[in-house]
Scaffold this active site. Structure first.
Site, PDB file in Angstrom:
ATOM      1  N   LYS A  64       7.424  26.277 -46.788  1.00 52.32           N
ATOM      2  CA  LYS A  64       8.282  25.932 -47.928  1.00 52.32           C
ATOM      3  C   LYS A  64       8.993  27.147 -48.523  1.00 52.32           C
ATOM      4  CE  LYS A  64       5.604  21.858 -49.297  1.00 52.32           C
ATOM      5  NZ  LYS A  64       4.956  21.100 -50.374  1.00 52.32           N
ATOM      6  N   ASN A 108      11.131  21.833 -49.806  1.00 53.61           N
ATOM      7  CA  ASN A 108      10.368  20.966 -48.883  1.00 53.61           C
ATOM      8  C   ASN A 108      11.272  19.982 -48.140  1.00 53.61           C
ATOM      9  OD1 ASN A 108      10.924  19.100 -50.912  1.00 53.61           O
ATOM     10  ND2 ASN A 108       8.984  18.042 -50.649  1.00 53.61           N
ATOM     11  N   ASP A 165       9.125  17.479 -54.304  1.00 50.57           N
ATOM     12  CA  ASP A 165       7.739  17.276 -54.761  1.00 50.57           C
ATOM     13  C   ASP A 165       7.684  17.022 -56.273  1.00 50.57           C
ATOM     14  OD1 ASP A 165       6.404  17.503 -52.318  1.00 50.57           O
ATOM     15  OD2 ASP A 165       6.231  19.683 -52.484  1.00 50.57           O
ATOM     16  N   GLY A 199      -0.791  26.000 -58.305  1.00 55.02           N
ATOM     17  CA  GLY A 199      -0.371  26.285 -56.932  1.00 55.02           C
ATOM     18  C   GLY A 199       1.036  25.768 -56.689  1.00 55.02           C
ATOM     19  N   LYS A 215      -1.833  33.187 -62.533  1.00 55.35           N
ATOM     20  CA  LYS A 215      -0.825  32.327 -61.873  1.00 55.35           C
ATOM     21  C   LYS A 215      -0.191  31.385 -62.896  1.00 55.35           C
ATOM     22  CE  LYS A 215      -3.103  31.958 -57.375  1.00 55.35           C
ATOM     23  NZ  LYS A 215      -3.602  30.950 -56.442  1.00 55.35           N
ATOM     24  N   THR A 218      -4.757  20.283 -58.676  1.00 59.27           N
ATOM     25  CA  THR A 218      -5.634  21.150 -57.875  1.00 59.27           C
ATOM     26  C   THR A 218      -6.169  20.356 -56.685  1.00 59.27           C
ATOM     27  OG1 THR A 218      -7.766  20.551 -58.857  1.00 59.27           O
ATOM     28  CG2 THR A 218      -6.460  22.174 -60.052  1.00 59.27           C
TER      29      THR A 218
HETATM   30  P1  NAP Z   1      -2.328  25.411 -53.568  1.00 57.85           P
HETATM   31  O1  NAP Z   1      -0.992  26.045 -53.714  1.00 57.85           O
HETATM   32  O2  NAP Z   1      -3.320  26.002 -52.634  1.00 57.85           O
HETATM   33  O3  NAP Z   1      -2.995  25.377 -55.057  1.00 57.85           O
HETATM   34  C1  NAP Z   1      -4.299  24.909 -55.231  1.00 57.85           C
HETATM   35  C2  NAP Z   1      -4.641  24.837 -56.711  1.00 57.85           C
HETATM   36  O4  NAP Z   1      -5.965  24.298 -56.837  1.00 57.85           O
HETATM   37  C3  NAP Z   1      -4.666  26.196 -57.402  1.00 57.85           C
HETATM   38  O5  NAP Z   1      -4.289  26.050 -58.753  1.00 57.85           O
HETATM   39  C4  NAP Z   1      -6.144  26.578 -57.298  1.00 57.85           C
HETATM   40  O6  NAP Z   1      -6.578  27.470 -58.294  1.00 57.85           O
HETATM   41  C5  NAP Z   1      -6.791  25.244 -57.524  1.00 57.85           C
HETATM   42  N1  NAP Z   1      -8.129  25.197 -56.970  1.00 57.85           N
HETATM   43  C6  NAP Z   1      -8.479  25.129 -55.653  1.00 57.85           C
HETATM   44  N2  NAP Z   1      -9.811  25.136 -55.517  1.00 57.85           N
HETATM   45  C7  NAP Z   1     -10.310  25.210 -56.786  1.00 57.85           C
HETATM   46  C8  NAP Z   1     -11.636  25.277 -57.328  1.00 57.85           C
HETATM   47  N3  NAP Z   1     -12.718  25.225 -56.514  1.00 57.85           N
HETATM   48  N4  NAP Z   1     -11.788  25.327 -58.661  1.00 57.85           N
HETATM   49  C9  NAP Z   1     -10.709  25.359 -59.479  1.00 57.85           C
HETATM   50  N5  NAP Z   1      -9.427  25.335 -59.043  1.00 57.85           N
HETATM   51  C10 NAP Z   1      -9.247  25.268 -57.706  1.00 57.85           C
HETATM   52  O7  NAP Z   1      -2.206  23.884 -53.171  1.00 57.85           O
HETATM   53  P2  NAP Z   1      -0.984  22.870 -53.424  1.00 57.85           P
HETATM   54  O8  NAP Z   1      -0.087  22.896 -52.235  1.00 57.85           O
HETATM   55  O9  NAP Z   1      -0.429  23.100 -54.776  1.00 57.85           O
HETATM   56  O10 NAP Z   1      -1.761  21.457 -53.363  1.00 57.85           O
HETATM   57  C11 NAP Z   1      -2.595  21.060 -54.439  1.00 57.85           C
HETATM   58  C12 NAP Z   1      -3.064  19.634 -54.207  1.00 57.85           C
HETATM   59  O11 NAP Z   1      -1.925  18.776 -54.100  1.00 57.85           O
HETATM   60  C13 NAP Z   1      -3.866  19.404 -52.919  1.00 57.85           C
HETATM   61  O12 NAP Z   1      -4.980  18.599 -53.257  1.00 57.85           O
HETATM   62  C14 NAP Z   1      -2.934  18.646 -52.024  1.00 57.85           C
HETATM   63  O13 NAP Z   1      -3.616  17.763 -51.177  1.00 57.85           O
HETATM   64  C15 NAP Z   1      -2.126  17.861 -53.041  1.00 57.85           C
HETATM   65  N6  NAP Z   1      -0.799  17.445 -52.537  1.00 57.85           N
HETATM   66  C16 NAP Z   1      -0.476  16.115 -52.623  1.00 57.85           C
HETATM   67  C17 NAP Z   1       0.760  15.693 -52.164  1.00 57.85           C
HETATM   68  C18 NAP Z   1       1.115  14.228 -52.223  1.00 57.85           C
HETATM   69  O14 NAP Z   1       2.093  13.821 -51.581  1.00 57.85           O
HETATM   70  N7  NAP Z   1       0.414  13.438 -52.988  1.00 57.85           N
HETATM   71  C19 NAP Z   1       1.683  16.604 -51.643  1.00 57.85           C
HETATM   72  C20 NAP Z   1       1.311  17.955 -51.587  1.00 57.85           C
HETATM   73  C21 NAP Z   1       0.056  18.367 -52.043  1.00 57.85           C
HETATM   74  P3  NAP Z   1      -6.434  29.075 -58.070  1.00 57.85           P
HETATM   75  O15 NAP Z   1      -4.994  29.398 -58.339  1.00 57.85           O
HETATM   76  O16 NAP Z   1      -7.349  29.658 -59.072  1.00 57.85           O
HETATM   77  O17 NAP Z   1      -6.839  29.350 -56.639  1.00 57.85           O
END
Ligand code: NAP
Length: 282
Positions: free
Chosen positions: A72, A93, A108, A135, A162, A201
């Site tokens: 992306k 995206n 998104d 994220g 962040k 998250t």
């Molecule tokens: P990302 O950039 O890796 O960000 C992940 C986020 O989750 C960060 O804020 C991270 O915090 C937090 N996190 C991860 N593990 C954690 C933990 N154990 N405790 C507390 N915070 C935690 O991921 P992303 O691409 O934004 O995706 C996030 C979610 O969106 C995923 O679940 C993904 O499946 C979902 N998603 C859904 C769709 C849909 O179409 N519905 C599309 C895309 C993504 P830190 O910054 O502290 O690491």
């Protein structure tokens, strides 16, 4: 599967691990319903081949692309134009290809907010939002929310730097709307003020499916609770919110609406939402 001929327009999702992507089923249902001679498929592309593949695609019979992790941001140098909101987000995206030119969008955030608006009747300027997670998906959602001038957005993240960076960027762009918060701090005063709570998250999906991103005791009846996760369909957060009588929305809404927006960008047509939903979740 339909016959693919020399006239068939192509579209594809590109990533490095997209064997389980739901986008081909969803987008091909839309092409089929609207009678377009077009076909969408999934391509796993190695990072070292990404540039060559993108340049090749711009010379082929493609109407568009979907980009997923890790492309992306890597796509940005290859674009001829970028939509203003995608530029603020700093990630793309969706690409529309016109006469070999690549125009980048981010659907998104727009898809998620569209879901709140059309499925839940949310009018963003009337609400105070509490978003957990900073994220890539959060950044897109935060940007679209901030662009629509809500009362306030509190952004809580485990890594607070962040959240601070996203809020500073959006406050410079849209005015003082966003406030960063550490996930470790007392969240009650902020969640008490909020009318929409969003989990952006990974907490709630395996292996964190027995966990919630916040203390569930902080939920209250005046919240609409949304989750970006669609597997499971109801995370622990959503189940608990529902048991309190809160309206809930899961990540199916984001997936569907971002796909509908991408389809419209590529074809100019209204996307057939019901067929797209049934193809993936029916
Ligand atoms: P990302 O950039 O890796 O960000 C992940 C986020 O989750 C960060 O804020 C991270 O915090 C937090 N996190 C991860 N593990 C954690 C933990 N154990 N405790 C507390 N915070 C935690 O991921 P992303 O691409 O934004 O995706 C996030 C979610 O969106 C995923 O679940 C993904 O499946 C979902 N998603 C859904 C769709 C849909 O179409 N519905 C599309 C895309 C993504 P830190 O910054 O502290 O690491």
């Amino acid at each position: 599967m339909k016959d693919i001929t020399v006239n068939t327009k192509l579209a594809a999702i590109i990533g490095t691990d997209i064997g389980h992507s739901k986008s081909p089923a969803m987008m091909n249902a839309a092409f089929q319903k609207t009678g377009l001679d077009a076909y969408y498929y999934a391509m796993n592309i190695k990072e070292e081949d990404f540039g060559a593949v993108v340049k090749g695609i711009s010379k082929m019979n493609f109407v568009g692309l979907t980009l997923t992790i890790p492309y992306k941001i890597q796509i940005l140098p290859y674009l001829d134009e970028i939509d203003p909101l995608a530029e603020i987000i700093g990630a793309v995206n969706t690409i529309k290809i016109v006469d070999g030119k690549m125009i980048g969008y981010n659907t998104d955030g727009a898809g998620f907010v569209k879901g709140l608006e059309v499925d839940c009747g949310i009018h963003v300027p009337e609400h105070t939002f509490f978003v957990v997670g900073a994220g890539g998906v959060s950044r897109a959602i935060m940007t679209v929310l901030a662009s629509k001038k809500p009362k306030k957005i509190y952004l809580a993240n485990r890594t607070v730097s962040k959240a601070e960076e996203i809020c500073a960027h959006l406050n410079r762009t849209f005015g003082e709307i966003c406030e960063p918060i550490s996930l470790d701090s007392d969240l009650k005063p902020y969640i008490d003020q909020a009318t929409v709570l969003i989990n952006a998250t990974n907490i709630g999906m395996p292996p964190y499916d027995d966990q919630a991103p916040i203390d569930l005791g902080l939920l209250h009846k005046n919240l609409l609770v949304a989750d970006v996760i669609y597997n499971p369909r109801k995370t622990l957060l959503l189940k608990t919110a529902e048991s309190l009588g809160c309206p809930i929305v899961n990540g199916q809404s984001l997936l569907l609406h971002q796909g509908k927006i991408a389809f419209h960008i590529w074809t100019g047509l209204e996307a057939p939402g019901e067929e797209m939903y049934q193809a993936v979740f029916g």
